[in-house]
Design a protein around this motif. Structure first.
Motif, PDB file in Angstrom:
ATOM      1  N   LYS A 175       0.840  -1.200   0.000  1.00  0.00           N
ATOM      2  CA  LYS A 175       0.000   0.000   0.000  1.00  0.00           C
ATOM      3  C   LYS A 175       0.879   1.255   0.000  1.00  0.00           C
ATOM      4  O   LYS A 175       0.556   2.256  -0.646  1.00  0.00           O
ATOM      5  CB  LYS A 175      -0.910  -0.020   1.238  1.00  0.00           C
ATOM      6  CG  LYS A 175      -2.188   0.732   1.019  1.00  0.00           C
ATOM      7  CD  LYS A 175      -3.224   0.384   2.041  1.00  0.00           C
ATOM      8  CE  LYS A 175      -4.477   1.169   1.751  1.00  0.00           C
ATOM      9  NZ  LYS A 175      -5.516   0.984   2.736  1.00  0.00           N
ATOM     10  N   GLN A 176       1.994   1.188   0.730  1.00  0.00           N
ATOM     11  CA  GLN A 176       2.920   2.324   0.739  1.00  0.00           C
ATOM     12  C   GLN A 176       3.544   2.525  -0.642  1.00  0.00           C
ATOM     13  O   GLN A 176       3.680   3.648  -1.120  1.00  0.00           O
ATOM     14  CB  GLN A 176       4.028   2.102   1.775  1.00  0.00           C
ATOM     15  CG  GLN A 176       3.558   2.115   3.220  1.00  0.00           C
ATOM     16  CD  GLN A 176       3.037   3.467   3.672  1.00  0.00           C
ATOM     17  OE1 GLN A 176       3.637   4.504   3.403  1.00  0.00           O
ATOM     18  NE2 GLN A 176       1.901   3.488   4.348  1.00  0.00           N
ATOM     19  N   MET A 215       1.266   6.408  -6.979  1.00  0.00           N
ATOM     20  CA  MET A 215       0.210   7.384  -7.288  1.00  0.00           C
ATOM     21  C   MET A 215       0.716   8.830  -7.156  1.00  0.00           C
ATOM     22  O   MET A 215       0.287   9.712  -7.864  1.00  0.00           O
ATOM     23  CB  MET A 215      -1.002   7.165  -6.352  1.00  0.00           C
ATOM     24  CG  MET A 215      -1.802   5.951  -6.720  1.00  0.00           C
ATOM     25  SD  MET A 215      -3.379   5.888  -5.863  1.00  0.00           S
ATOM     26  CE  MET A 215      -2.931   5.332  -4.256  1.00  0.00           C
ATOM     27  N   LEU A 216       1.651   9.019  -6.215  1.00  0.00           N
ATOM     28  CA  LEU A 216       2.179  10.378  -6.007  1.00  0.00           C
ATOM     29  C   LEU A 216       3.336  10.669  -6.948  1.00  0.00           C
ATOM     30  O   LEU A 216       3.831  11.792  -6.998  1.00  0.00           O
ATOM     31  CB  LEU A 216       2.635  10.554  -4.558  1.00  0.00           C
ATOM     32  CG  LEU A 216       1.550  10.425  -3.479  1.00  0.00           C
ATOM     33  CD1 LEU A 216       2.166  10.545  -2.095  1.00  0.00           C
ATOM     34  CD2 LEU A 216       0.470  11.475  -3.659  1.00  0.00           C
ATOM     35  N   GLU A 259       2.195   1.556  -3.447  1.00  0.00           N
ATOM     36  CA  GLU A 259       1.109   1.998  -4.327  1.00  0.00           C
ATOM     37  C   GLU A 259       0.928   3.514  -4.197  1.00  0.00           C
ATOM     38  O   GLU A 259       0.761   4.232  -5.188  1.00  0.00           O
ATOM     39  CB  GLU A 259      -0.166   1.267  -3.908  1.00  0.00           C
ATOM     40  CG  GLU A 259      -1.351   1.468  -4.835  1.00  0.00           C
ATOM     41  CD  GLU A 259      -2.638   0.893  -4.234  1.00  0.00           C
ATOM     42  OE1 GLU A 259      -2.565   0.053  -3.324  1.00  0.00           O
ATOM     43  OE2 GLU A 259      -3.712   1.323  -4.678  1.00  0.00           O
ATOM     44  N   LEU A 260       1.014   3.979  -2.952  1.00  0.00           N
ATOM     45  CA  LEU A 260       0.872   5.413  -2.705  1.00  0.00           C
ATOM     46  C   LEU A 260       1.999   6.191  -3.380  1.00  0.00           C
ATOM     47  O   LEU A 260       1.766   7.231  -4.008  1.00  0.00           O
ATOM     48  CB  LEU A 260       0.878   5.661  -1.194  1.00  0.00           C
ATOM     49  CG  LEU A 260       0.595   7.073  -0.708  1.00  0.00           C
ATOM     50  CD1 LEU A 260      -0.747   7.561  -1.226  1.00  0.00           C
ATOM     51  CD2 LEU A 260       0.604   7.122   0.803  1.00  0.00           C
ATOM     52  N   ASP A 261       3.229   5.663  -3.264  1.00  0.00           N
ATOM     53  CA  ASP A 261       4.371   6.315  -3.919  1.00  0.00           C
ATOM     54  C   ASP A 261       4.174   6.367  -5.430  1.00  0.00           C
ATOM     55  O   ASP A 261       4.529   7.350  -6.066  1.00  0.00           O
ATOM     56  CB  ASP A 261       5.680   5.587  -3.572  1.00  0.00           C
ATOM     57  CG  ASP A 261       6.299   6.134  -2.299  1.00  0.00           C
ATOM     58  OD1 ASP A 261       6.194   7.351  -2.075  1.00  0.00           O
ATOM     59  OD2 ASP A 261       6.862   5.351  -1.528  1.00  0.00           O
TER      60      ASP A 261
END
Lengths: 72, 212
Positions: free
Chosen positions: A56-57, A63-64, A59-61
């Protein structure tokens, strides 16, 4: 009777002892393995949960747009 | 006609004031068990390496967009009971009185007092390096700490909107990795377990907080 320099023992005793020693060693090995597994190895549920959290971390990276960030 | 114009001007002025007020609040960021934050610890002892993880993290942070580091403050709390290490008995020990005593001290808290950084403001779509100065409370004992961090301000990606409907327009990401000596916080490891658990833990915290 089987006699050696060390003395005499009933015939076949050493053979029977070897079998029992082998069984004891096997049981000890299995016990140590199970003990190690129970006391030291994280369970599969945790491994999956940790993997999902780490993903999830990532995935967040993604997306950002900070996946290749050198500061990461 | 004049009355109508005055009324229109009044409404416009009112909206402008409201807009300024919301801009002043733009630096408030909140994370509440949103699943996008993570805290881990690692203990590397001669006999055993232990990894613990949780996402049960709350944060209320204030980073004013104009002067983010000079004005930074806030609090990050981690639920002690939320930590998992992959072995049930070990998790119970971790929460017990001898270790982190989750019953009497349910939270590990970091109070952010300021951030020092060579940068004076956020850079678009990038992390900025800095040091978070604050007070870390574990098992009821508070100590001053300095944590090297990276921090960034990002627009909330469209793909995340559905997953974080409560989020405003921006995300604040702050990550820090630091060492914690358990004995400094009154967590004494029995000598018998010294080979299994290290007194010094490596802690990593990644907080994702959304503007409100």
């Amino acid at each position: 009777m089987t006699c050696t320099n060390g003395g005499c023992a009933p015939r076949g005793l050493w053979k029977r002892m070897r079998v029992w020693l082998l069984v004891a060693a096997l049981l000890g090995g299995v016990g140590a393995g199970v003990g190690y597994y129970v006391l030291f190895v994280p369970n599969a549920e945790f491994v999956a949960e940790k993997k999902a959290i780490d993903q999830k971390q990532e995935e967040l990276d993604r997306m950002l747009g900070t996946v290749g960030d050198p500061e990461k | 006609m004049k009355r109508k114009m005055a009324a229109t001007l009044g409404i416009v002025a009112g909206l402008a004031v409201l807009n300024l007020a919301s801009f002043a609040d733009a630096g408030k960021f909140v994370a509440k068990h949103n699943g996008w934050s993570r805290a881990t610890f690692e203990s590397d002892a001669p006999i055993e390496s232990i990894v613990g993880v949780t996402t049960r993290i709350d944060a209320a942070l204030d980073f004013d967009a104009a002067k983010p580091f000079a004005t930074a403050k806030g609090k990050i709390s981690i639920d002690v009971a939320g930590f998992r290490t992959g072995i049930k008995m070990r998790d119970e020990h971790l929460r017990s009185k001898m270790w982190l005593d989750a019953e009497s001290h349910p939270k590990i808290e970091f109070e952010l007092i300021k951030v020092s950084s060579d940068a004076s403001a956020f850079e678009p779509m990038k992390y900025v390096k800095g040091t978070a100065h604050g007070k870390l409370t574990i098992k009821g004992k508070t100590l001053d700490v300095e944590v090297p961090i990276k921090v960034g301000l990002f627009p909330v990606p469209e793909t995340m909107r559905k997953m974080m409907p409560e989020a405003g327009t921006e995300l604040l990401r702050i990550s820090g990795r630091f060492k914690v000596k358990l004995s400094d916080y009154g967590v004494m490891i029995p000598s018998m377990l010294g080979m299994k658990v290290s007194d010094e833990l490596t802690v990593r915290v990644d907080v994702t907080a959304a503007s409100m």
